[in-house]
Write a protein that holds these residues in place. Structure first.
Motif, PDB file in Angstrom:
ATOM      1  N   ALA A 241       0.835  -1.202   0.000  1.00 58.38           N
ATOM      2  CA  ALA A 241       0.000   0.000   0.000  1.00 58.38           C
ATOM      3  C   ALA A 241       0.870   1.253   0.000  1.00 58.38           C
ATOM      4  O   ALA A 241       0.570   2.227  -0.684  1.00 58.38           O
ATOM      5  CB  ALA A 241      -0.917  -0.004   1.206  1.00 58.38           C
ATOM      6  N   MET A 242       1.989   1.177   0.732  1.00 60.22           N
ATOM      7  CA  MET A 242       2.866   2.333   0.830  1.00 60.22           C
ATOM      8  C   MET A 242       3.505   2.642  -0.524  1.00 60.22           C
ATOM      9  O   MET A 242       3.513   3.784  -0.977  1.00 60.22           O
ATOM     10  CB  MET A 242       3.950   2.048   1.880  1.00 60.22           C
ATOM     11  N   TRP A 243       4.013   1.575  -1.161  1.00 65.38           N
ATOM     12  CA  TRP A 243       4.681   1.805  -2.441  1.00 65.38           C
ATOM     13  C   TRP A 243       3.700   2.216  -3.546  1.00 65.38           C
ATOM     14  O   TRP A 243       4.022   3.039  -4.387  1.00 65.38           O
ATOM     15  CB  TRP A 243       5.507   0.585  -2.851  1.00 65.38           C
ATOM     16  N   THR A 244       2.524   1.623  -3.499  1.00 61.67           N
ATOM     17  CA  THR A 244       1.515   2.023  -4.484  1.00 61.67           C
ATOM     18  C   THR A 244       1.211   3.505  -4.312  1.00 61.67           C
ATOM     19  O   THR A 244       1.125   4.247  -5.291  1.00 61.67           O
ATOM     20  CB  THR A 244       0.225   1.192  -4.281  1.00 61.67           C
ATOM     21  N   THR A 245       1.087   3.922  -3.067  1.00 65.73           N
ATOM     22  CA  THR A 245       0.810   5.343  -2.799  1.00 65.73           C
ATOM     23  C   THR A 245       1.967   6.209  -3.275  1.00 65.73           C
ATOM     24  O   THR A 245       1.751   7.235  -3.931  1.00 65.73           O
ATOM     25  CB  THR A 245       0.597   5.545  -1.271  1.00 65.73           C
ATOM     26  N   ILE A 246       3.192   5.770  -2.966  1.00 66.52           N
ATOM     27  CA  ILE A 246       4.369   6.561  -3.349  1.00 66.52           C
ATOM     28  C   ILE A 246       4.417   6.748  -4.866  1.00 66.52           C
ATOM     29  O   ILE A 246       4.620   7.848  -5.371  1.00 66.52           O
ATOM     30  CB  ILE A 246       5.665   5.877  -2.837  1.00 66.52           C
ATOM     31  N   TYR A 247       4.172   5.626  -5.587  1.00 65.28           N
ATOM     32  CA  TYR A 247       4.220   5.707  -7.048  1.00 65.28           C
ATOM     33  C   TYR A 247       3.089   6.558  -7.592  1.00 65.28           C
ATOM     34  O   TYR A 247       3.276   7.340  -8.512  1.00 65.28           O
ATOM     35  CB  TYR A 247       4.171   4.305  -7.672  1.00 65.28           C
ATOM     36  N   SER A 248       1.906   6.388  -6.980  1.00 66.49           N
ATOM     37  CA  SER A 248       0.762   7.111  -7.522  1.00 66.49           C
ATOM     38  C   SER A 248       0.888   8.613  -7.308  1.00 66.49           C
ATOM     39  O   SER A 248       0.376   9.391  -8.097  1.00 66.49           O
ATOM     40  CB  SER A 248      -0.538   6.580  -6.922  1.00 66.49           C
ATOM     41  N   ILE A 249       1.570   9.026  -6.238  1.00 66.34           N
ATOM     42  CA  ILE A 249       1.723  10.476  -6.046  1.00 66.34           C
ATOM     43  C   ILE A 249       3.074  10.976  -6.577  1.00 66.34           C
ATOM     44  O   ILE A 249       3.396  12.141  -6.454  1.00 66.34           O
ATOM     45  CB  ILE A 249       1.514  10.900  -4.574  1.00 66.34           C
ATOM     46  N   GLY A 250       3.843  10.063  -7.156  1.00 64.32           N
ATOM     47  CA  GLY A 250       5.073  10.441  -7.847  1.00 64.32           C
ATOM     48  C   GLY A 250       6.237  10.794  -6.941  1.00 64.32           C
ATOM     49  O   GLY A 250       7.031  11.671  -7.266  1.00 64.32           O
ATOM     50  N   PHE A 251       6.345  10.121  -5.813  1.00 63.81           N
ATOM     51  CA  PHE A 251       7.436  10.414  -4.892  1.00 63.81           C
ATOM     52  C   PHE A 251       8.561   9.384  -4.955  1.00 63.81           C
ATOM     53  O   PHE A 251       9.457   9.409  -4.128  1.00 63.81           O
ATOM     54  CB  PHE A 251       6.905  10.450  -3.450  1.00 63.81           C
ATOM     55  N   GLU A 252       8.480   8.480  -5.943  1.00 65.09           N
ATOM     56  CA  GLU A 252       9.444   7.387  -5.940  1.00 65.09           C
ATOM     57  C   GLU A 252      10.881   7.857  -6.093  1.00 65.09           C
ATOM     58  O   GLU A 252      11.786   7.302  -5.480  1.00 65.09           O
ATOM     59  CB  GLU A 252       9.079   6.318  -6.988  1.00 65.09           C
ATOM     60  N   SER A 253      11.073   8.922  -6.909  1.00 63.45           N
ATOM     61  CA  SER A 253      12.460   9.357  -7.105  1.00 63.45           C
ATOM     62  C   SER A 253      13.010  10.031  -5.849  1.00 63.45           C
ATOM     63  O   SER A 253      14.191   9.945  -5.549  1.00 63.45           O
ATOM     64  CB  SER A 253      12.555  10.293  -8.306  1.00 63.45           C
ATOM     65  N   ILE A 254      12.115  10.687  -5.120  1.00 65.94           N
ATOM     66  CA  ILE A 254      12.578  11.352  -3.885  1.00 65.94           C
ATOM     67  C   ILE A 254      12.991  10.295  -2.863  1.00 65.94           C
ATOM     68  O   ILE A 254      14.008  10.403  -2.205  1.00 65.94           O
ATOM     69  CB  ILE A 254      11.459  12.241  -3.288  1.00 65.94           C
ATOM     70  N   LEU A 255      12.182   9.238  -2.785  1.00 64.49           N
ATOM     71  CA  LEU A 255      12.448   8.227  -1.766  1.00 64.49           C
ATOM     72  C   LEU A 255      13.455   7.175  -2.200  1.00 64.49           C
ATOM     73  O   LEU A 255      14.212   6.652  -1.395  1.00 64.49           O
ATOM     74  CB  LEU A 255      11.145   7.540  -1.353  1.00 64.49           C
ATOM     75  N   LEU A 256      13.440   6.845  -3.480  1.00 60.15           N
ATOM     76  CA  LEU A 256      14.268   5.719  -3.929  1.00 60.15           C
ATOM     77  C   LEU A 256      15.431   6.131  -4.814  1.00 60.15           C
ATOM     78  O   LEU A 256      16.265   5.305  -5.149  1.00 60.15           O
ATOM     79  CB  LEU A 256      13.413   4.703  -4.697  1.00 60.15           C
ATOM     80  N   GLY A 257      15.466   7.377  -5.211  1.00 55.47           N
ATOM     81  CA  GLY A 257      16.538   7.804  -6.100  1.00 55.47           C
ATOM     82  C   GLY A 257      16.250   7.353  -7.517  1.00 55.47           C
ATOM     83  O   GLY A 257      15.166   6.848  -7.820  1.00 55.47           O
ATOM     84  N   ASP A 258      17.231   7.505  -8.393  1.00 58.92           N
ATOM     85  CA  ASP A 258      17.027   7.188  -9.810  1.00 58.92           C
ATOM     86  C   ASP A 258      16.870   5.697 -10.048  1.00 58.92           C
ATOM     87  O   ASP A 258      16.222   5.258 -10.997  1.00 58.92           O
ATOM     88  CB  ASP A 258      18.210   7.728 -10.645  1.00 58.92           C
ATOM     89  N   SER A 259      17.505   4.866  -9.180  1.00 59.10           N
ATOM     90  CA  SER A 259      17.502   3.423  -9.431  1.00 59.10           C
ATOM     91  C   SER A 259      16.123   2.794  -9.217  1.00 59.10           C
ATOM     92  O   SER A 259      15.818   1.740  -9.745  1.00 59.10           O
ATOM     93  CB  SER A 259      18.519   2.730  -8.523  1.00 59.10           C
ATOM     94  N   GLY A 260      15.273   3.446  -8.439  1.00 61.11           N
ATOM     95  CA  GLY A 260      13.929   2.915  -8.195  1.00 61.11           C
ATOM     96  C   GLY A 260      13.958   1.674  -7.330  1.00 61.11           C
ATOM     97  O   GLY A 260      14.921   1.421  -6.607  1.00 61.11           O
TER      98      GLY A 260
END
Lengths: 248, 689
Positions: free
Chosen positions: B266-285
């Motif tokens: 649920a957390m990752w789905t939320t992160i991806y859906s609001i577009g925060f993946e690069s902030i949290l995971l960096g470029d490598s995803g």
């Protein structure tokens, strides 16, 4: 079959001591129903718990088929079925699941347990709610499920602690009918109950427990002769307060 | 003895799982909570960040560092722009930085220490191609550094494009000038202290997720069994308790894992859906390895927490009681998470043994890709061991006489009514006093640490006064409510002559072992930290006389601590527990109170204090008086303080006492102390016929 020798239980907390069972001695044979009677706090339940190995005696021991419960508690547990008024059921499981689970725990093969369930289930009339969640059952239905659960491994000994508490007349009647049936099957039964009328009819022998001590033991006829009373209720009302006063 | 058919265990586990997974409350925590919670949190977080970003865009400023003023000027010239304050409404402000003449600076270090957002290194010039090569140095987990890099890249691209265009327009023969550019990413080895870092957030979330998932099943399958009356039936069956507990453990771990996975999803789905993946995971995803690592960590967390929770809830006799026990545990569980956020905390061998802290630090290191194998192995091994111990304890307690028939039964009610015996000194009296004193102790340590502009004498006087208040006055006040005699409550009785003699012998011989244990457990960095603290506080003992030092740091604490830990606590413990347990418990609490030094946690002080606590406890147990312990304690503190006071003198004489140099004591001294200690114990045990 069941031999209780000098069984004593003292509860201790810090320097406080309370003797719940005091050097108790009695025996029960196969095909016999032994009524362990007494007022609340007399030590009946504690005695049953020690016989089953749920409580460790302070001294003395209980022997089941010659096996000491202190030495081999698990061997003893295999031979006993327990029905207690305080026993609950898993509310999210069905009676069938609970009974089959316990059959499995006691090492009964599936086909045997299914067969037994069908037979005892019919006798105790639980088939109609076998697949219902336990949370939806009435007190009487739950107690009957508990009885089937305790019998599923076909133990030679049954310990029944207030098996009719909270039940209506019909429910009580079913349970006592079945206890009579157990006697016929040759099982040794110890029953603790406040239903003195039923105990009079059903029990081969009676033991009167008061403050942890066995005051009187014998058949109902012997007790009547000894006390001069005509019923167990009379004995309780007249005799036990007298006993209390006579204690040092 | 008993033959158990195969499949029993799995039947047991299946029954537990079936029971817990059918429960609506489990489904609520397992599925509904994460599904509702994370999207809501995500939206709230997004709104918050947007409002923050909006206010920040108006004030964005990047500090760009160069290796020299020449390099900066060249870069200014190339971009036809002044680095200083080229600000308009849409453009960020750029500040240039270069080292002073003759100063040697490595740009990577400046970026790493957040002094500059971006470093630009001039590499070379290719005259034939007319290309200037530069290198952009940025920090991988700093959003401002990444943004500065992207901004400069865009500026350079624009510059190259304009150059090319103007060249073509003019139709000149030589090739147009351009800037060749390469990135240099700096991945920090240490945890950063600014910005959002996945490695610091994940362990915290892991703790919360697994605890949330495991709490309800742990309570339901232990305390719940007793509450609904099924425990007796289960214990009456011929199954070993450890097997019952293992089945419950599997059910709890499974639910904890499912909850954690559900939360993660649920957390990752939320992160991806609001577009925060690069902030949290960096470029490598999010790659497969990271998923596997997180799952393995979850397993370790779930395994450990489930065992600990079962160990606690097995003691409880009702849901309510279990919840009361678990609330402090959950709060304590959060502190290692917060600890991992602190800069400079690194996994070492003793932290790798500290339960909970070790797995949080391990999680952080794994996600930072900075794992030291040996501490990691120790952390995993010790966590499994602690889990096993907790589970073993749970199996021992679950269904025991006290749990099965205690508390709500009639026996304890009968006992509570009694007015004699140890009701004069109930155990809760000791615990209530501790609960009252502990926060006051921590608070006062914190306040004392902040004292400024006071003389050295005052600096010593205040802690002494606080010690008297906490360890003497509060227990005396508490005793007033119990209406017990002071002499009895605090064991203010005369002891025999041999007890006093033993106390003196042990007091003069115990310190070398406490000293050695301190040296053994004190890591270099801790030593440095302590030195810094003392320097910062300008703690110069030489300002005050030895008499004042002894009065405030040796005699007062010794008398007050003995009054409380032995005279009061151990006295109550020994009336409720065995002598052995009373000594261990009082020594443990004594050691715990010694972990705080000048508002700093000093874990290495545990063992020497515990050793001293054991000796003091033993002397108390034999003498049944608080006075020999006071003498022992004064001797011990006094000797250590005197050594510290005459440190310079000992250094000159080369007597081998130098804690700063982590120097061990001479073997002869240790051997002599051991002999005196043995004599001390013999004298203590001496009985007149």
């Amino acid at each position: 079959m069941i031999k209780v020798q000098n069984l004593t239980k003292i509860f201790q907390s810090g320097s406080h001591k309370f003797t719940a069972v005091d050097h108790l001695n009695f025996q029960t044979q196969a095909g016999e129903v032994y009524g362990l009677l007494g007022p609340n706090g007399a030590g009946k339940t504690t005695t049953l718990r020690m016989i089953l190995g749920l409580l460790k005696p302070t001294s003395g021991e209980a022997l089941i088929d010659g096996i000491s419960v202190n030495d081999q508690p698990e061997e003893v547990k295999k031979r006993i079925g327990l029905v207690s008024a305080s026993a609950g059921l898993y509310q999210w499981l069905t009676p069938r699941e609970i009974i089959i689970f316990f059959a499995n725990v006691y090492g009964i093969p599936d086909e045997v347990s299914q067969e037994r369930l069908a037979k005892i289930g019919s006798l105790l009339d639980i088939n109609e709610f076998l697949d219902q969640r336990c949370s939806t059952l009435s007190t009487g239905q739950k107690q009957r499920v508990n009885l089937v659960r305790a019998l599923i491994h076909d133990p030679p000994i049954m310990l029944l602690d207030e098996p009719t508490r909270g039940l209506d007349i019909a429910g009580t009647h079913i349970i006592f009918e079945y206890i009579a049936h157990l006697k016929e099957l040759g099982k040794a039964v110890i029953v603790c109950t406040h239903r003195l009328d039923e105990a009079e009819k059903l029990c081969n022998r009676l033991g009167l427990l008061h403050k942890g001590k066995l005051c009187h033991e014998g058949t109902f006829e012997e007790l009547k002769k000894e006390t001069g009373c005509q019923s167990l209720s009379e004995i309780f009302i007249r005799y036990l307060p007298e006993l209390q006063l006579s204690r040092p | 003895m008993s033959s158990q058919p195969k499949g029993h265990f799995w039947q047991l586990a299946l029954k537990e799982l079936r029971e817990i997974l059918r429960d609506r409350r489990t489904i609520l925590t397992l599925v509904l909570m994460p599904l509702l919670l994370y999207p809501l949190l995500g939206v709230a977080f997004q709104k918050f960040l947007l409002s923050q970003a909006k206010s920040r865009t108006e004030n964005i400023e990047y500090v760009i560092g160069f290796e020299s003023s020449r390099a900066m000027n060249l870069f200014q010239q190339l971009l036809h722009s002044k680095p200083n304050n080229t600000k308009d409404n849409t453009q960020p402000a750029i500040s240039g930085w270069f080292p002073e003449e003759g100063e040697s600076v490595i740009l990577e270090n400046k970026v790493e220490s957040y002094d500059i957002d971006l470093g630009i290194r001039y590499l070379s010039y290719h005259p034939r191609k007319n290309v200037h090569d530069i290198e952009l140095i940025f920090l991988h987990n700093s959003s401002s550094s990444i943004n500065a890099k992207n901004y400069i890249k865009k500026q350079v691209k624009d510059f190259n494009y304009i150059q090319l265009k103007s060249t073509l327009v003019k139709n000149q023969i030589p090739p147009p000038m351009e800037i060749g550019m390469s990135d240099k990413e700096i991945i920090l080895e240490k945890a950063s202290n600014t910005g959002i870092s996945l490695s610091t957030i994940i362990p915290l979330i892991l703790i919360l997720m697994t605890v949330t998932g495991a709490v309800y099943p742990a309570i339901d399958l232990t305390a719940g069994e007793r509450e609904r009356g099924t425990m007796e039936t289960l214990i009456a069956a011929p199954i070993p308790r450890m097997r019952i507990m293992l089945a419950k453990y599997i059910a709890v771990v499974t639910v904890a894992m499912l909850t954690a996975i559900m939360n993660l999803f649920a957390m990752w789905t939320t992160i991806y859906s609001i577009g925060f993946e690069s902030i949290l995971l960096g470029d490598s995803g999010l790659d497969l390895l990271l998923i596997l690592q997180i799952l393995a960590l979850l397993m370790l967390f779930a395994g450990f927490f489930s065992a600990v929770l079962l160990g606690i809830t097995s003691v409880a006799k009702s849901f309510k009681e279990a919840q009361a026990y678990l609330i402090p545990v959950m709060l304590i569980s959060l502190s290692p998470g917060i600890l991992s956020l602190m800069p400079g905390i690194e996994m070492n061998w003793y932290l790798s043994l500290a339960p909970l802290i070790n797995i949080v630090l391990l999680a952080r290191d794994i996600l930072d890709k900075n794992v030291a194998i040996t501490p990691a192995m120790i952390a995993i091994g010790s966590t499994i061991f602690y889990g096993y111990v907790a589970l073993h304890w749970a199996a021992k307690v679950f269904g025991s006489d006290a749990i099965l028939y205690g508390s709500s039964g009639t026996w304890t009610d009968l006992l509570h009514q009694s007015k004699s015996g140890n009701d004069k000194y109930p155990l809760r009296f000791a615990w209530y006093s501790l609960v009252m004193i502990t926060p006051l102790f921590l608070l006062s340590s914190g306040i004392l640490g902040k004292l400024k502009d006071v003389s050295m004498s005052e600096r010593l006087l205040y802690p002494a006064l606080i010690t008297i208040t906490l360890f003497m006055l509060i227990p005396i006040l508490a005793n007033y409510f119990l209406s017990n005699r002071l002499v009895e409550t605090f064991t203010l009785r005369k002891a025999k002559w041999n007890h006093y003699l033993a106390a003196i012998l042990l007091g003069i011989s115990a310190w070398p072992f406490a000293y050695e244990l301190t040296i053994y457990f004190m890591p270099t960095e801790q030593l440095e930290l302590l030195k810094e603290i003392f320097e910062k506080m300008n703690l110069d003992f030489k300002e005050v006389s030895l008499f004042w030092l002894l009065a405030t740091l040796a005699v007062t604490p010794a008398i007050c601590e003995e009054f409380f830990f032995r005279g009061f606590l151990q006295n109550i413990f020994s009336k409720n527990y065995s002598s052995f347990k009373a000594v261990i418990l009082s020594a443990f609490l004594f050691a715990m109170f010694h972990l705080i030094v000048k508002n700093t946690l000093s874990l290495e002080r545990f063992f020497p204090s515990f050793l001293l606590g054991l000796i003091l406890g033993t002397v108390y147990q034999f003498s049944k008086s608080v006075f020999p312990g006071m003498i022992l304690h004064v001797c011990h503190n006094g000797i250590l303080l005197s050594i510290s006071h005459y440190e310079e003198y000992f250094k000159e004489k080369d007597w081998g006492f130098n804690i700063e140099a982590q120097q061990h004591l001479p073997t002869m001294l240790l051997a002599a102390s051991a002999c005196i200690m043995i004599i001390g114990f013999v004298v203590l045990l001496f009985k007149k016929r």
